[in-house]
Design a protein around this motif. Structure first.
Motif, mmCIF file in Angstrom:
data_model
loop_
_atom_site.group_PDB
_atom_site.id
_atom_site.type_symbol
_atom_site.label_atom_id
_atom_site.label_comp_id
_atom_site.label_asym_id
_atom_site.label_seq_id
_atom_site.Cartn_x
_atom_site.Cartn_y
_atom_site.Cartn_z
ATOM 1 N N LYS A 1 5.969 5.107 -6.244
ATOM 2 C CA LYS A 1 4.633 5.121 -5.652
ATOM 3 C C LYS A 1 3.964 6.476 -5.836
ATOM 4 O O LYS A 1 2.816 6.568 -6.266
ATOM 5 C CB LYS A 1 4.708 4.797 -4.158
ATOM 6 N N ASN B 1 -6.962 -1.727 0.787
ATOM 7 C CA ASN B 1 -5.753 -1.706 1.598
ATOM 8 C C ASN B 1 -5.861 -0.750 2.781
ATOM 9 O O ASN B 1 -5.196 -0.941 3.809
ATOM 10 C CB ASN B 1 -4.550 -1.318 0.731
ATOM 11 N N ASP C 1 4.116 -1.861 -3.197
ATOM 12 C CA ASP C 1 3.314 -0.972 -4.039
ATOM 13 C C ASP C 1 1.850 -1.191 -3.677
ATOM 14 O O ASP C 1 1.536 -2.035 -2.837
ATOM 15 C CB ASP C 1 3.554 -1.259 -5.522
ATOM 16 N N TYR C 2 0.952 -0.423 -4.329
ATOM 17 C CA TYR C 2 -0.470 -0.580 -4.035
ATOM 18 C C TYR C 2 -1.198 -1.377 -5.117
ATOM 19 O O TYR C 2 -2.413 -1.550 -5.039
ATOM 20 C CB TYR C 2 -1.132 0.797 -3.840
ATOM 21 N N ASN D 1 -3.601 -6.460 2.983
ATOM 22 C CA ASN D 1 -4.288 -6.491 1.691
ATOM 23 C C ASN D 1 -3.704 -7.628 0.853
ATOM 24 O O ASN D 1 -2.735 -7.457 0.131
ATOM 25 C CB ASN D 1 -4.120 -5.158 0.968
ATOM 26 N N MET E 1 -6.860 -0.835 -4.192
ATOM 27 C CA MET E 1 -6.065 0.052 -3.340
ATOM 28 C C MET E 1 -6.895 0.534 -2.149
ATOM 29 O O MET E 1 -6.383 0.635 -1.019
ATOM 30 C CB MET E 1 -5.579 1.252 -4.140
ATOM 31 N N GLY F 1 0.806 -1.218 0.000
ATOM 32 C CA GLY F 1 0.000 0.000 0.000
ATOM 33 C C GLY F 1 0.835 1.261 0.000
ATOM 34 O O GLY F 1 2.044 1.235 -0.240
ATOM 35 N N LEU F 2 0.200 2.381 0.296
ATOM 36 C CA LEU F 2 0.873 3.678 0.239
ATOM 37 C C LEU F 2 1.578 4.042 1.535
ATOM 38 O O LEU F 2 2.632 4.661 1.529
ATOM 39 C CB LEU F 2 -0.142 4.778 -0.105
#
Length: 316
Positions: free
Chosen positions: A272, A84, A176-177, A90, A81, A16-17
Motif C-alpha cells: 500500500k 473512500n 487496498d485502495y 467504498n 480512492m 482503503g489506506l
C-alpha cells in the motif's frame, strides 16, 4: 480467447489506506491536492508542447505521450480512492473493478515502454546526431508510440482475461485502495497458478525489456559524452538527458521499492505504502521534473506567459 465469468461475487469493498477516522479528512485533502497538481501539470505540459513550435520535436512528442499516460492512470486510481475517504464503505462493482484493473495495467505497462522509447531517442540524438532527423522521423515516432500502446494493450488484455476466470467466493474486501492484481488474487478460492505464471512472464518482459533498452542507451550515451573534448560540450549533452534520467530513476526506484519490502513491515501494508508513490506521486512529479530541469520547457513557458500578458495589457 473468451473467458467466462464464474465469480459469485458481484461487488467488492475497497479497504482503503486507513480505518482511523481522524486521518480521513487530512488524507483526503492531501491526495486531492496531489491529484489537482497532477492534472494541471500534465495537461499543462501537453498544452505547452502543442502550442510551442520550438517543442515540436521527437523528444517532446514522447514527453507529451508520457504526460497523457500519467494523467490517465492517475485518473483511473485517484478519484475512486478519494471516495473512500468520504464514504463509510467504498463499494466497487465487479465490472468496475475489472475495468479499473484493465486500464491501470494498460497505462502502467505503456509507461514502462515510453521511458524506453525516450531513452532510445536520446541515444540517437547524442550518438548519431547527423542521422537524427532521418532516424527519428515523424512516421518512426508515430509507430514507436503505437508500439508502446500495443504493449500496454496486450498486457492489459492478458491480465484482465486471466482475472475474469478467477472465482471469488470468499471475503469480498480488497485490502487496498484500488483493484490491483495481488489483492484480488488474495480473495480467490480457485487456482491462481495460471494468473501467477502470466503475471510473472509479462512482468519480466515489461520490466526487463525497457530496463535493458534504457541501460543500453545510456551506456552508449555516456561513452559518447566522455569522448567529447570540451567540458561545455559534455555538460550540454548531459543536460539533454538529465530530466529523463531523473524521471526514470523515480519511476523504477518506486517500482523496486514496491517489490522489496523492509523486514519490519507486513507485505500488504508495504504494498500500500509503496504503491501510493508508484501510482499517485510519480504522475505528479514527472511534469515538475521536466519543467523545472528543462531549459527549453522553461523558455517556451515564459514566451507563452509573456505573450498572454502582452495581449491582456493590449486590451486595456
Amino acid at each position: 480467447m473468451a473467458v467466462g465469468n464464474h465469480s459469485t461475487v458481484t461487488e467488492f469493498i475497497l479497504a482503503g489506506l486507513t480505518e482511523k477516522p481522524e486521518l480521513q479528512l487530512p488524507l483526503f485533502l492531501f491526495f486531492l491536492g496531489v491529484y489537482v497538481v497532477t492534472v494541471v501539470g500534465n495537461l499543462g505540459m501537453i498544452t505547452l508542447i502543442g502550442l510551442s513550435s520550438n517543442l515540436h520535436t521527437p523528444m517532446y512528442y514522447f514527453l507529451s505521450s508520457l504526460s497523457f499516460i500519467d494523467l490517465c492512470y492517475s485518473t483511473v486510481i485517484t478519484p475512486k480512492m478519494l471516495v473512500n475517504f468520504v464514504t463509510e464503505k467504498n463499494i466497487i462493482s465487479y465490472p468496475e473493478c475489472m475495468t479499473q484493473l484493465y486500464f491501470f495495467a494498460f497505462f502502467i505497462i505503456s509507461e514502462c515502454h515510453i521511458f524506453a522509447v525516450m531513452a532510445y531517442d536520446r541515444y540517437v540524438a547524442i550518438c548519431n546526431p547527423l542521422l537524427y532527423n532521418v532516424t527519428m522521423s515523424y512516421l518512426v515516432c508515430s509507430w514507436l508510440v503505437v508500439g508502446v500502446y500495443m504493449m500496454g494493450l496486450i498486457g492489459a488484455i492478458a491480465h484482465t482475461s486471466c482475472m475474469l476466470s478467477v472465482v471469488f467466493c470468499k471475503d469480498k474486501i480488497i485490502n487496498d485502495y484500488f483493484c490491483d492484481v495481488f489483492p484480488l488474487l488474495e480473495l480467490s478460492c480457485s487456482s491462481t497458478y495460471i494468473n501467477e505464471v502470466i503475471l510473472l512472464c509479462f512482468s519480466v518482459f515489461n520490466i526487463l525489456a525497457p530496463t535493458l533498452t534504457i541501460l543500453g542507451s545510456y551506456v552508449s550515451i555516456i561513452a559518447s559524452i566522455l569522448r567529447i573534448p570540451s567540458t561545455e560540450g559534455k555538460s550540454k549533452a548531459f543536460s539533454t538527458c538529465s530530466s529523463h534520467i531523473l524521471a526514470v530513476t523515480i519511476f523504477y526506484g518506486s517500482a523496486a521499492f514496491m517489490y522489496l519490502p523492509p523486514s519490519n513491515v507486513s507485505s500488504m501494508d508495504q504494498s500500500k505504502v509503496s504503491s501510493i508513490f508508484y501510482t499517485i506521486i510519480v504522475p505528479m512529479l514527472n511534469p515538475l521534473v521536466y519543467s523545472l530541469r528543462n531549459k527549453d520547457v522553461k523558455v517556451a513557458l515564459n514566451k507563452i506567459i509573456e505573450k498572454r500578458l502582452f495581449c491582456i495589457l493590449k486590451d486595456f
